[in-house]
Write an enzyme that holds these catalytic residues in place. Structure first.
Site, mmCIF file in Angstrom:
data_model
loop_
_atom_site.group_PDB
_atom_site.id
_atom_site.type_symbol
_atom_site.label_atom_id
_atom_site.label_comp_id
_atom_site.label_asym_id
_atom_site.label_seq_id
_atom_site.Cartn_x
_atom_site.Cartn_y
_atom_site.Cartn_z
ATOM 1 N N TYR A 84 13.859 6.388 2.934
ATOM 2 C CA TYR A 84 14.070 5.380 1.676
ATOM 3 C C TYR A 84 14.273 4.077 2.293
ATOM 4 O O TYR A 84 13.739 3.150 1.752
ATOM 5 C CB TYR A 84 15.382 5.898 1.133
ATOM 6 C CG TYR A 84 15.780 5.029 -0.064
ATOM 7 C CD1 TYR A 84 15.218 5.327 -1.317
ATOM 8 C CD2 TYR A 84 16.373 3.960 -0.150
ATOM 9 C CE1 TYR A 84 15.328 4.823 -2.501
ATOM 10 C CE2 TYR A 84 16.505 3.163 -1.136
ATOM 11 C CZ TYR A 84 16.187 3.557 -2.412
ATOM 12 O OH TYR A 84 16.239 2.731 -3.560
ATOM 13 N N PHE A 136 -5.674 -15.434 -15.731
ATOM 14 C CA PHE A 136 -5.866 -14.088 -15.601
ATOM 15 C C PHE A 136 -4.918 -13.203 -16.533
ATOM 16 O O PHE A 136 -3.804 -13.705 -16.583
ATOM 17 C CB PHE A 136 -6.007 -13.374 -14.140
ATOM 18 C CG PHE A 136 -6.370 -11.874 -14.161
ATOM 19 C CD1 PHE A 136 -7.692 -11.418 -14.371
ATOM 20 C CD2 PHE A 136 -5.425 -11.120 -13.958
ATOM 21 C CE1 PHE A 136 -8.027 -10.336 -14.495
ATOM 22 C CE2 PHE A 136 -5.732 -9.566 -13.912
ATOM 23 C CZ PHE A 136 -7.131 -9.339 -14.224
ATOM 24 N N THR A 137 -5.308 -12.195 -17.178
ATOM 25 C CA THR A 137 -4.574 -11.437 -18.253
ATOM 26 C C THR A 137 -3.028 -11.395 -17.671
ATOM 27 O O THR A 137 -2.103 -11.866 -18.350
ATOM 28 C CB THR A 137 -5.148 -10.206 -18.583
ATOM 29 O OG1 THR A 137 -5.372 -9.627 -17.609
ATOM 30 C CG2 THR A 137 -6.607 -10.484 -19.442
ATOM 31 N N ASP A 227 -3.272 -16.316 -5.766
ATOM 32 C CA ASP A 227 -3.539 -14.798 -6.139
ATOM 33 C C ASP A 227 -4.674 -14.419 -5.041
ATOM 34 O O ASP A 227 -5.621 -14.880 -5.092
ATOM 35 C CB ASP A 227 -4.043 -14.727 -7.617
ATOM 36 C CG ASP A 227 -4.458 -13.320 -7.715
ATOM 37 O OD1 ASP A 227 -4.533 -12.655 -6.901
ATOM 38 O OD2 ASP A 227 -4.382 -12.953 -9.109
ATOM 39 N N LYS A 270 -7.683 -3.946 -5.012
ATOM 40 C CA LYS A 270 -9.072 -4.580 -4.657
ATOM 41 C C LYS A 270 -9.393 -4.591 -3.165
ATOM 42 O O LYS A 270 -9.846 -3.814 -2.513
ATOM 43 C CB LYS A 270 -8.980 -5.716 -5.373
ATOM 44 C CG LYS A 270 -9.188 -5.835 -6.934
ATOM 45 C CD LYS A 270 -7.682 -5.601 -7.547
ATOM 46 C CE LYS A 270 -7.750 -5.836 -8.896
ATOM 47 N NZ LYS A 270 -6.364 -5.348 -9.617
ATOM 48 N N ARG A 394 -14.725 -8.882 -21.338
ATOM 49 C CA ARG A 394 -13.999 -9.806 -20.677
ATOM 50 C C ARG A 394 -14.460 -11.212 -21.684
ATOM 51 O O ARG A 394 -15.029 -11.974 -21.118
ATOM 52 C CB ARG A 394 -14.235 -10.158 -19.360
ATOM 53 C CG ARG A 394 -13.910 -9.166 -18.284
ATOM 54 C CD ARG A 394 -12.529 -9.045 -17.935
ATOM 55 N NE ARG A 394 -11.757 -8.346 -18.867
ATOM 56 C CZ ARG A 394 -10.065 -8.340 -18.443
ATOM 57 N NH1 ARG A 394 -9.741 -8.492 -17.314
ATOM 58 N NH2 ARG A 394 -9.540 -7.696 -19.415
ATOM 59 N N PHE A 461 -6.424 -5.728 -25.112
ATOM 60 C CA PHE A 461 -7.684 -4.972 -24.789
ATOM 61 C C PHE A 461 -7.548 -3.690 -24.128
ATOM 62 O O PHE A 461 -8.457 -2.915 -24.344
ATOM 63 C CB PHE A 461 -8.460 -6.032 -23.645
ATOM 64 C CG PHE A 461 -7.499 -6.391 -22.582
ATOM 65 C CD1 PHE A 461 -6.709 -7.441 -22.537
ATOM 66 C CD2 PHE A 461 -7.253 -5.516 -21.438
ATOM 67 C CE1 PHE A 461 -5.788 -7.842 -21.566
ATOM 68 C CE2 PHE A 461 -6.649 -5.781 -20.498
ATOM 69 C CZ PHE A 461 -5.863 -7.017 -20.463
HETATM 70 C C1 P61 Z 1 -9.186 -5.760 -12.796
HETATM 71 F F1 P61 Z 1 -8.686 -5.368 -17.675
HETATM 72 N N1 P61 Z 1 -7.406 -6.638 -11.920
HETATM 73 O O1 P61 Z 1 -9.890 -6.690 -12.339
HETATM 74 P P1 P61 Z 1 -2.967 -5.036 -10.666
HETATM 75 N N2 P61 Z 1 -5.032 -10.694 -10.217
HETATM 76 C C2 P61 Z 1 -6.136 -10.335 -10.333
HETATM 77 C C3 P61 Z 1 -6.713 -9.324 -10.631
HETATM 78 O O2 P61 Z 1 -7.850 -8.863 -10.871
HETATM 79 C C4 P61 Z 1 -5.597 -7.981 -11.091
HETATM 80 C C5 P61 Z 1 -4.220 -8.516 -11.165
HETATM 81 C C6 P61 Z 1 -3.898 -9.770 -10.502
HETATM 82 C C7 P61 Z 1 -7.783 -5.573 -12.602
HETATM 83 C C8 P61 Z 1 -7.048 -4.378 -13.151
HETATM 84 C C9 P61 Z 1 -6.767 -4.742 -14.816
HETATM 85 O O3 P61 Z 1 -6.818 -7.450 -17.892
HETATM 86 C C10 P61 Z 1 -6.799 -6.532 -16.913
HETATM 87 O O4 P61 Z 1 -2.927 -4.395 -9.203
HETATM 88 C C11 P61 Z 1 -7.016 -11.399 -9.843
HETATM 89 O O5 P61 Z 1 -3.818 -4.449 -11.664
HETATM 90 O O6 P61 Z 1 -1.442 -4.921 -11.436
HETATM 91 C C12 P61 Z 1 -6.220 -6.907 -11.563
HETATM 92 O O7 P61 Z 1 -3.205 -6.405 -10.619
HETATM 93 C C13 P61 Z 1 -3.420 -7.485 -11.452
HETATM 94 C C14 P61 Z 1 -7.773 -4.997 -15.659
HETATM 95 C C15 P61 Z 1 -5.782 -5.679 -14.896
HETATM 96 C C16 P61 Z 1 -7.774 -5.520 -16.521
HETATM 97 C C17 P61 Z 1 -5.840 -6.458 -16.130
HETATM 98 O O8 P61 Z 1 -9.875 -4.785 -13.178
#
Ligand code: P61
Length: 469
Positions: A84, A136-137, A227, A270, A394, A461
Site C-alpha cells: 500500500y 483540450f477537453t 501538459d 500516450k 474533434r 462528445f
Molecule cells: C485522446 F476524446 N487524450 O487524445 P487522460 N491532455 C492531453 C490529452 O490528449 C489527454 C489528456 C490530457 C485522449 C483521451 C481522451 O476529449 C477526450 O489520461 C493532451 O485521458 O485522462 C487525453 O488524459 C487527458 C479522449 C480524453 C477524448 C478526452 O484520445
C-alpha cells in the site's frame, strides 16, 4: 496492365524504413459486415465512442492507452510490489521522471485527468485566467471546475488547417502580454502549455517559443505548467525543424524543454507506452505539499496515486523505451505515411501532419455541410460504415458549449481524427485505412449530416447521441 511493384520507399523516392521491433504476440481482428455495422452504428447513436470494440475492425479512436507494451514492460508487470505504501515501483517511476523530465517532486495519478484535477485545484484561484495553447477537453474542464477562465493564446496559424507553419503549437506572446496588461499578472493562475497540441492536429511548440515565454513569465512572476502527454513527440519536431537541435537526442531536447517550465502533468497512456497511468510533477515544494495532500483524497496514497505497483513498473520502463530516437522516428513515420497517401489523393487533411494522428478536415471534405449538422461526426460515422474503422470527432461536438451563454462553441477546426496507436498496426493497416477514407471521400456529395438527440452535461462528445438528417 502490368506495372513493376515498388516498395513504399521507392514510390516516395527515398529508402524505406521499418519499425524498430518485431511482433511476439498477436490479437486477432474481426470485421463484421455492412449490415452489422449499420445496426451497430444506429445502436451507438452515430457516436463512435458508444460502439462496442468487438464491432470495430481497425481502431483509430485514440492513441490513449492503446499502445502495445514491450516484452520488457510485461516482464516488469511481474515485478509489481503491491505494498500500500512505499512500493519499490514508485521509486523506479520517480527516478525515471526525474531523469528524463528533470522535475523534482512527483505524484502518480490514475491517468492524465487525475493530474489535471490536482494541479487545477491547487494553483487556480476562482476568477483567475488560464491562458493556454488551444483548449483540450479535460484540461479546460478541470480549469473551469476550479474557477479558472480559459483563454486561447495559441498563434493564429494554428486555427488554419492549410497553413504550413512548422510550429503551429506556439504560444502567441503578444496575446499573453496583452492579457497581462489588461488584467494584471495576479489574475493569471499560470500558463498552460501543451506539447504537442492535440486539438490543433498534434502540432509542436518550438524551443525558442518556450524560452521566450519563460523570459516573459519571469518578468511578471507567472508560472508555466506543461501538459507533457506527447512531449516526446514534440521533441522529435524540434530535432527535425529547429536550428541547433539536429544533433541533440530526443532525451536531451525533452529535458531542456521541461527546464523552462515549473512542472508538468502527464497522461502516460500516450507517450509512455502503457495502458493506464499518469503523473504530476512540480519543482516547488509548497505546491507539491498541497498536491501530495490532495492526491490521498482523490486518487490514493502519494506513492501509488490510483495505480497498481505493476502499472508503475511498466510505466517506468515505458519512459525509457519511448524516449529513444528510433522509436519516435518510426512512430511519427507511420503517421506521416498515412498522411502522404491521403494528400497525394487530394483528401483534405490538417497540415502539416502532426505527431499522433491524421486529422481529416471535415469542412473541406464536406463543403456542403454547415457546422450545425456536425460534419466531423458525420465523417466518423461514414468511415465506420465503409470499413469498420473507428475515428473520433474533434469539432463542434467536442468543443461543447460556452458555460456563460449556453451556445455551441463553433471552433474554426472541424476535424475527424484518425489516431494511430503506438506499435500496434502495420503499414498494410494504414493502406486499408487510406483506401477507406478515399472511398468515403468519393461519395462525399451524397452525404447528409446529423442532428443531436441527446446531450450530456459534461464532455458531451463521449455520450451524445445523433440521428441521420
Ligand atoms: C485522446 F476524446 N487524450 O487524445 P487522460 N491532455 C492531453 C490529452 O490528449 C489527454 C489528456 C490530457 C485522449 C483521451 C481522451 O476529449 C477526450 O489520461 C493532451 O485521458 O485522462 C487525453 O488524459 C487527458 C479522449 C480524453 C477524448 C478526452 O484520445
Amino acid at each position: 496492365m502490368t506495372t513493376t511493384p515498388q516498395t513504399m520507399g521507392q514510390q516516395f523516392g527515398r529508402r524505406s524504413w521499418a519499425e524498430p521491433w518485431k511482433i511476439k504476440m498477436v490479437e486477432p481482428l474481426t470485421m463484421i459486415d455492412r449490415a452489422g455495422r449499420e445496426r451497430a452504428l444506429t445502436e451507438a447513436g452515430f457516436n463512435t465512442f458508444l460502439l462496442k470494440s468487438d464491432d470495430v475492425y481497425i481502431d483509430l479512436l485514440t492513441d490513449s492507452g492503446t499502445s502495445a507494451m514491450s516484452d520488457r514492460q510485461w516482464a516488469g508487470m511481474m515485478l509489481g510490489d503491491e505494498a500500500y505504501a512505499g512500493s519499490r515501483n514508485f521509486y523506479h517511476l520517480e527516478e525515471a521522471i526525474q531523469t528524463y523530465y528533470g522535475y523534482k517532486y512527483i505524484v502518480p495519478t490514475h491517468q492524465g485527468r487525475g493530474a489535471e484535477h490536482l494541479i487545477s485545484q491547487t494553483v487556480i484561484k476562482k476568477g483567475q485566467y488560464v491562458p493556454g495553447n488551444m483548449y483540450f477537453t479535460t484540461t479546460r474542464l478541470h480549469q473551469e471546475l476550479a474557477g479558472g477562465i480559459f483563454v486561447d493564446v495559441i498563434i493564429d496559424e494554428a486555427h488554419d488547417p492549410i497553413n504550413l507553419h512548422p510550429f503551429k503549437g506556439n504560444i502567441d506572446l503578444n496575446k499573453v502580454e496583452a492579457l497581462i496588461k489588461r488584467e494584471g499578472a495576479d489574475k493569471i493562475a499560470y500558463i498552460s502549455v501543451a506539447g504537442t497540441v492535440n486539438m490543433a492536429g498534434g502540432q509542436p511548440v518550438s524551443m525558442a517559443n518556450i524560452k521566450a515565454l519563460r523570459e516573459l513569465c519571469d518578468k511578471h512572476g507567472i508560472k508555466i505548467f506543461l501538459d507533457a502527454t506527447r512531449m516526446m513527440e514534440n521533441a522529435f519536431f524540434i530535432q527535425e525543424r529547429e536550428e541547433g537541435y539536429a544533433d541533440k537526442t530526443i532525451a536531451q531536447i525533452l529535458k531542456e524543454f521541461c527546464s523552462y517550465t515549473d512542472g508538468a502533468w502527464m497522461s502516460a497512456k500516450k507517450d509512455h507506452l502503457v495502458n493506464i497511468g499518469g503523473w504530476l510533477a512540480v519543482n516547488d515544494w509548497d505546491i507539491f505539499e498541497e498536491i501530495r495532500n490532495l492526491v490521498v483524497v482523490y486518487e490514493g496514497l502519494h506513492t501509488y496515486g490510483g495505480l497498481a505497483g505493476r502499472d508503475m513498473e511498466a510505466l517506468a520502463i515505458g519512459i525509457a523505451e519511448a524516449v529513444k530516437d528510433d522509436h519516435i522516428r518510426s512512430r511519427i513515420g507511420q503517421v506521416r505515411y498515412l498522411g502522404e497517401l491521403l494528400t497525394d489523393w487530394n483528401v483534405p487533411i490538417m497540415m502539416p501532419v502532426g505527431g499522433h494522428a491524421i486529422f481529416l478536415d471535415a469542412k473541406r471534405f464536406y463543403p456542403h455541410l454547415p457546422q450545425s449538422v456536425f460534419p466531423a461526426q458525420t465523417l466518423a460515422a461514414e468511415l465506420y460504415l465503409d470499413s469498420g474503422i473507428r475515428s473520433m470527432e474533434r469539432g463542434v461536438v467536442s468543443a461543447g458549449r460556452d458555460p456563460h451563454t449556453g451556445d455551441h462553441y463553433y471552433p474554426k477546426l472541424e476535424l475527424t481524427r484518425l489516431t494511430i496507436p503506438r506499435r500496434v498496426y502495420t503499414q498494410a493497416h494504414m493502406d486499408v485505412v487510406a483506401e477507406s477514407v478515399k472511398a468515403v471521400f468519393d461519395q462525399r456529395e451524397s452525404t447528409r449530416g446529423l442532428k443531436m438527440v441527446y446531450e450530456p452535461k459534461y464532455l458531451r462528445f463521449f455520450q451524445a447521441r445523433f440521428e441521420r438528417l
